[in-house]
Design an enzyme around this catalytic site. Sequence first.
Site, PDB file in Angstrom:
ATOM      1  N   LYS A 159       0.781  -1.251   0.024  1.00 12.40           N
ATOM      2  CA  LYS A 159       0.199  -0.094  -0.033  1.00 12.40           C
ATOM      3  C   LYS A 159       0.755   1.355   0.025  1.00 12.40           C
ATOM      4  CE  LYS A 159      -1.885  -1.300   3.610  1.00 12.40           C
ATOM      5  NZ  LYS A 159      -2.875  -1.577   5.187  1.00 12.40           N
ATOM      6  N   ASP A 200      -5.097  -5.436  10.840  1.00 11.21           N
ATOM      7  CA  ASP A 200      -6.399  -4.675  11.078  1.00 11.21           C
ATOM      8  C   ASP A 200      -7.570  -5.557  10.697  1.00 11.21           C
ATOM      9  OD1 ASP A 200      -5.432  -4.856   8.490  1.00 11.21           O
ATOM     10  OD2 ASP A 200      -6.158  -2.833   7.717  1.00 11.21           O
TER      11      ASP A 200
HETATM   12  C1  GLC Z   1      -2.695  -4.819   2.798  1.00 14.36           C
HETATM   13  C2  GLC Z   1      -1.786  -5.253   4.157  1.00 14.36           C
HETATM   14  C3  GLC Z   1      -2.630  -6.115   4.842  1.00 14.36           C
HETATM   15  C4  GLC Z   1      -3.962  -5.287   5.418  1.00 14.36           C
HETATM   16  C5  GLC Z   1      -4.642  -4.652   4.088  1.00 14.36           C
HETATM   17  C6  GLC Z   1      -5.787  -3.771   4.549  1.00 14.36           C
HETATM   18  O1  GLC Z   1      -3.144  -5.775   1.970  1.00 14.36           O
HETATM   19  O2  GLC Z   1      -0.988  -6.231   3.345  1.00 14.36           O
HETATM   20  O3  GLC Z   1      -2.063  -6.743   5.910  1.00 14.36           O
HETATM   21  O4  GLC Z   1      -4.830  -6.073   6.339  1.00 14.36           O
HETATM   22  O5  GLC Z   1      -3.856  -3.783   3.395  1.00 14.36           O
HETATM   23  O6  GLC Z   1      -5.487  -2.684   5.267  1.00 14.36           O
END
Ligand code: GLC
Length: 484
Positions: A159, A200
């Site tokens: 991200k 999360d």
């Molecule tokens: C990305 C991260 C993951 C997280 C998701 C939502 O995919 O790798 O760990 O849960 O974003 O935030």
Amino acid sequence: MANAAAIRNQIDEVLSSYKLSNEQLEYVRDQMTQNLFNGLHGKKSSLKMLPSFVRGIPNGKECGDFLALDLGGTNFRVLRVKLPEKSDDRVEVDSQVYMVPETTMRSTGEELFDHIAECIEDFLTRHNLADASLPLGFTFSFPCVQNGLDNSFLLRWTKGFNATGVVGKDLAGLLHEALERRKLQSHLTYSVKVKAVINDTVGTMMTCAYTDHDCTIGMIVGTGSNACYMESEADIKTLKKEQRLAGNGRMCINTEWGGFGENGSLESIRTDCDRAVDKESINPGCMIFEKMISGMYMGEVVRYLLLNLVRQAGLFGGVATDILKTKGKFLTAFVTQIEADRSHQLKACSQILDCLGYANTTLEERSVVREACVNVSTRAANLCASGVAALVLRSRDIETKLPALGSGDASRFRITVGVDGTVYKKHPRFRFLLSDKVSELCPNCDVTFRQSSDGSGKGAALVTAVACRLGENIEADFTTEDGG
Ligand code: GLC
């Protein structure tokens, strides 16, 4: 007229690759299941299937005063969470949002963690906690290998984050070091101890499970996309012997489904726009599923799709403005605004197109833009539904093997999915498309979606609360005493 019909055909042709049949979605669901099993067995898989060491959903008896951090979405947040003695009382949350500048996201780990420590200190000072001693739960929304609740190592950034020197490091250690550096400067005496690092998705599941004991799946559709679920511990073959508990327990697995497709299993449904978005990203070849679904990329997919419509179907007289040709100029928020607008003249769309350098668009042109948005967001919801279906069906299988976790009725499997994230919360149709498609992809299951508010923050506090209550025995005892 013939010309109009020919143009319509070209538009349909360009959009057709976004319309996925149930057969294709079942294929995605089954590929996801296959990768899920491979990941659990430590075989090659595009799902990382990371054990979280969270072994039970909350029993509602957790209470106390906690700090929580939430890093990994649009914003960085510091929270103070008060879990009441009686679970019927309200959980009190004070929170403050802080910016993480893009330069800090991509600088050094030291700079990033110094920034986090500075924000924590600011929060403590503002809340008269500058000499307090508080346990902290850290929601760190990136793939991490865990060896225990507070022992978490970053596998890779996703991200848009890319700070150097963090991959492979113990996150609690990095935060503690940064806090010590900070305290030397400020001479404050607070004591903040990281008790748990969670994803999360796990936080979201835990928060929903606090009040809904059928909630054993957590999902995020925001900047990124991911899901976790309660797996049978005996089937997590990647756990080391000393990490296992005897008995028929469960453990929450962070699937990291955003990486699904990295081994080629989505090639039959990816479009040239998906490939372009991937190529232009900071991590080409990675997070293929996430790039087809989540908020960080949805606007970009639409932008490339509009460029195709300009080129192949003569949209906007075949003219692509410099703004439309620029990366990042079509925000995911535009998709939401355009689809939410009920005005006959598609006013929101007109204003957005104006900003993109298209003044005085026709209603027909705006309708095509709207259609492009609808196709991309519908595909995202459908793909997400395939993922959820895989986890629901896996959870149903587990339920037949292990004692019931929720209040399930054996004749019809019932499960709740806790959800958070801007796309799910803000997009006008996403939630309905998702739940309708999930019903089609897992017949005979009652799947409820529950939006969690403040999921990641409260979830970190909940996990931390149990960690504090049980002290040393946290992992051994972190189970529900009363079946939820
Ligand atoms: C990305 C991260 C993951 C997280 C998701 C939502 O995919 O790798 O760990 O849960 O974003 O935030």
